[in-house]
Design a protein around this motif. Structure first.
Motif, short mmCIF file in Angstrom:
data_model
loop_
_atom_site.label_atom_id
_atom_site.label_comp_id
_atom_site.label_asym_id
_atom_site.label_seq_id
_atom_site.Cartn_x
_atom_site.Cartn_y
_atom_site.Cartn_z
N GLN A 34 0.56 -1.24 -0.06
CA GLN A 34 0.04 0.24 0.27
C GLN A 34 1.08 1.30 0.03
OE1 GLN A 34 -2.45 0.54 3.28
NE2 GLN A 34 -3.58 -1.65 2.33
N ARG A 35 1.90 0.95 1.17
CA ARG A 35 2.88 2.34 1.14
C ARG A 35 3.38 2.45 -0.36
NH1 ARG A 35 4.37 3.17 7.51
NH2 ARG A 35 2.30 2.97 7.97
N GLY A 36 3.59 1.92 -0.74
CA GLY A 36 4.49 1.60 -2.35
C GLY A 36 3.58 2.38 -2.81
N VAL A 37 2.30 1.59 -3.45
CA VAL A 37 1.20 2.82 -4.37
C VAL A 37 1.60 3.96 -4.17
CG1 VAL A 37 -0.77 2.41 -5.03
CG2 VAL A 37 -0.16 0.19 -4.75
N GLN A 38 1.14 4.14 -3.18
CA GLN A 38 1.20 5.88 -2.81
C GLN A 38 2.51 6.84 -2.43
OE1 GLN A 38 -1.91 7.33 -1.76
NE2 GLN A 38 -2.99 5.35 -1.22
N VAL A 39 3.72 5.84 -2.39
CA VAL A 39 4.83 6.83 -2.35
C VAL A 39 4.91 6.40 -4.54
CG1 VAL A 39 7.00 6.58 -2.99
CG2 VAL A 39 5.24 5.99 -0.64
N TYR A 40 4.64 5.76 -5.16
CA TYR A 40 4.94 5.80 -6.81
C TYR A 40 3.61 6.97 -6.81
CZ TYR A 40 4.63 4.39 -11.10
OH TYR A 40 4.92 4.67 -12.90
N ASP A 41 2.68 7.60 -6.24
CA ASP A 41 1.79 7.90 -6.99
C ASP A 41 2.46 9.38 -6.25
OD1 ASP A 41 0.42 6.70 -8.87
OD2 ASP A 41 -1.11 6.64 -7.58
N TRP A 42 2.62 9.47 -5.62
CA TRP A 42 3.05 11.05 -4.99
C TRP A 42 4.13 11.44 -5.47
CZ3 TRP A 42 7.56 10.80 -1.70
CH2 TRP A 42 7.74 11.98 -0.98
N ALA A 43 5.38 10.41 -5.89
CA ALA A 43 6.71 10.88 -6.32
C ALA A 43 6.62 11.44 -7.57
CB ALA A 43 7.67 9.80 -5.51
N MET A 44 5.26 10.64 -8.30
CA MET A 44 5.15 10.67 -9.92
C MET A 44 6.10 12.28 -10.57
SD MET A 44 1.99 9.60 -12.44
CE MET A 44 2.18 7.78 -11.52
N PRO A 45 5.91 13.43 -10.14
CA PRO A 45 5.81 14.04 -10.75
C PRO A 45 7.67 14.65 -10.38
CG PRO A 45 4.36 15.07 -9.31
CD PRO A 45 4.52 13.70 -8.77
N ALA A 46 8.51 14.52 -9.66
CA ALA A 46 10.04 13.91 -9.50
C ALA A 46 10.47 13.25 -10.14
CB ALA A 46 9.94 13.88 -8.13
N VAL A 47 9.46 12.07 -9.85
CA VAL A 47 10.27 10.86 -10.49
C VAL A 47 10.68 10.45 -12.09
CG1 VAL A 47 11.00 8.18 -11.43
CG2 VAL A 47 10.88 9.17 -8.43
#
Length: 358
Positions: A34-47
């Motif tokens: 779950q945290r992987g999914v949330q972090v993936y979407d949160w960080a999308m602009p930067a990554v």
């Protein structure tokens, strides 16, 4: 609970109110996912930006004096929201290396300068402080406290890595006019202002290059580098905490084991699909015509504010709420919805803040 997606977790065995080792491991792995999914979407602009920076740098060279341009970008260049209707140029600044950096912008460009999280630093052109006349911009790194010269549009970045993205425009008789506008622009460190270095102008036309972010566990390795490089904003501490649960934190090597790699592969795939769900299944109020799929992020409404960071009076929008819900403090219902700070001349001055990246 009848849904098998959650029933195994709800029914995980506890003995005397304590989880069994099997239940504890299952619950931990679910939280990592779950945290992987949330972090993936949160960080999308930067990554997404960092993936573009790395691809361009590895193929054409790193540094503020390398300007990678396309007269008309083609399908062989995979990039976020690119289109062939204008000429493009990407330049990647590293303010930690170069310090304050100068952009001598030509007239008639439409460009933007974004920090590593795609937060706007300034616009260049009609929406910027030069009003389309061109001029000298000075991009200053975080925490810089030395005297700055006059004669520049001074713009402060909250990160060290910065994207300078320029668009040039064709004319009915000259498809090279946009590229000429871009090539009349120079970028160099302020320390070299008395004798600016030659610009490495790369014509990337026809070059096959993949600038898209990965959708597997390697995405999180890129994020680990970003979080180790860029300042930690206080408002991001919670999400950085979720990332730390996955072993992503400054000062620590990110070395996931086989189990975590499998979980993060799945989390990245689901995070990407959810992002696509938000993008390609918009709420009806965003549709230009109710019976078609054309949408606009320029229409002020429940999920679009005049703030380029998507802040409302009480929270920051991440994605639309459930269709049946109305969130308190929502810009559709609250007269105190946040608006952009217009006191900074480098910020955009109207609804143009909502310009799309492409």
């Amino acid at each position: 609970m009848s849904d098998p997606r959650w029933s195994a977790l709800v029914e995980a065995p506890f003995q005397g109110g304590y989880p069994t080792p099997k239940a504890a491991q299952a619950l931990r792995e679910e939280i990592w996912f779950q945290r992987g999914v949330q972090v993936y979407d949160w960080a999308m602009p930067a990554v997404a930006l960092e993936a573009m920076r790395r691809a361009c740098g590895q193929r054409f060279g790193f540094g503020a004096t390398t300007m990678v341009s396309w007269r008309r970008i083609g399908p062989e260049a995979l990039a976020v929201t690119s289109n062939p209707d204008v000429s493009y140029s990407f330049t990647w600044l590293d303010l930690a290396v170069d310090g304050p950096t100068v952009i001598e912008a030509a007239p008639h460009l439409q460009g933007l300068v974004d920090d590593a999280w795609q937060r706007p630093i300034t616009d260049i052109g009609a929406a910027g402080p030069d009003h389309g006349d061109g001029g000298k911009f000075l991009i200053v790194p975080p925490g810089y406290d030395q005297p700055l010269p006059s004669g520049y549009f001074v713009c402060h970045s909250r990160t060290y890595r910065v994207l300078v993205f320029l668009r040039g425009f064709f004319t009915p008789t000259d498809l090279d006019a946009g590229l000429a506008q871009i090539n009349a622009t120079s970028i160099y460190p302020l320390t070299a202002a008395q004798d600016p270095p030659a610009v490495n102008r790369v014509d990337a036309a026809g070059v096959a290059i993949d600038m898209l972010a990965p959708n597997d566990h390697s995405y999180f390795a890129i994020l680990a580098d970003i979080l180790a490089t860029e300042p930690a904003d206080r408002e991001d501490f919670t999400m950085r905490g979720l990332a730390a649960t996955l072993g992503i934190a400054p000062g620590h090597d990110f070395t996931p084991d086989h189990t975590l790699i499998e979980i993060l592969d799945a989390a990245a795939a689901v995070g990407e699909k959810y992002a696509a769900t938000v993008a390609f299944n918009p709420d009806d109020h965003l549709r230009v015509w109710p019976d078609r799929h054309w949408t606009s992020n320029m229409i002020p409404g429940p999920y679009v504010t005049a703030d380029p960071e998507f802040n409302t009076a009480t929270y920051q929008n991440t994605d639309p709420p459930r269709p049946s819900s109305t969130a308190p403090g929502h810009p559709a219902t609250s007269p105190k919805a946040a608006t952009a700070d217009l006191s900074d001349p480098c910020r955009m001055h109207d609804i143009r803040q909502l310009r799309a990246f492409g």
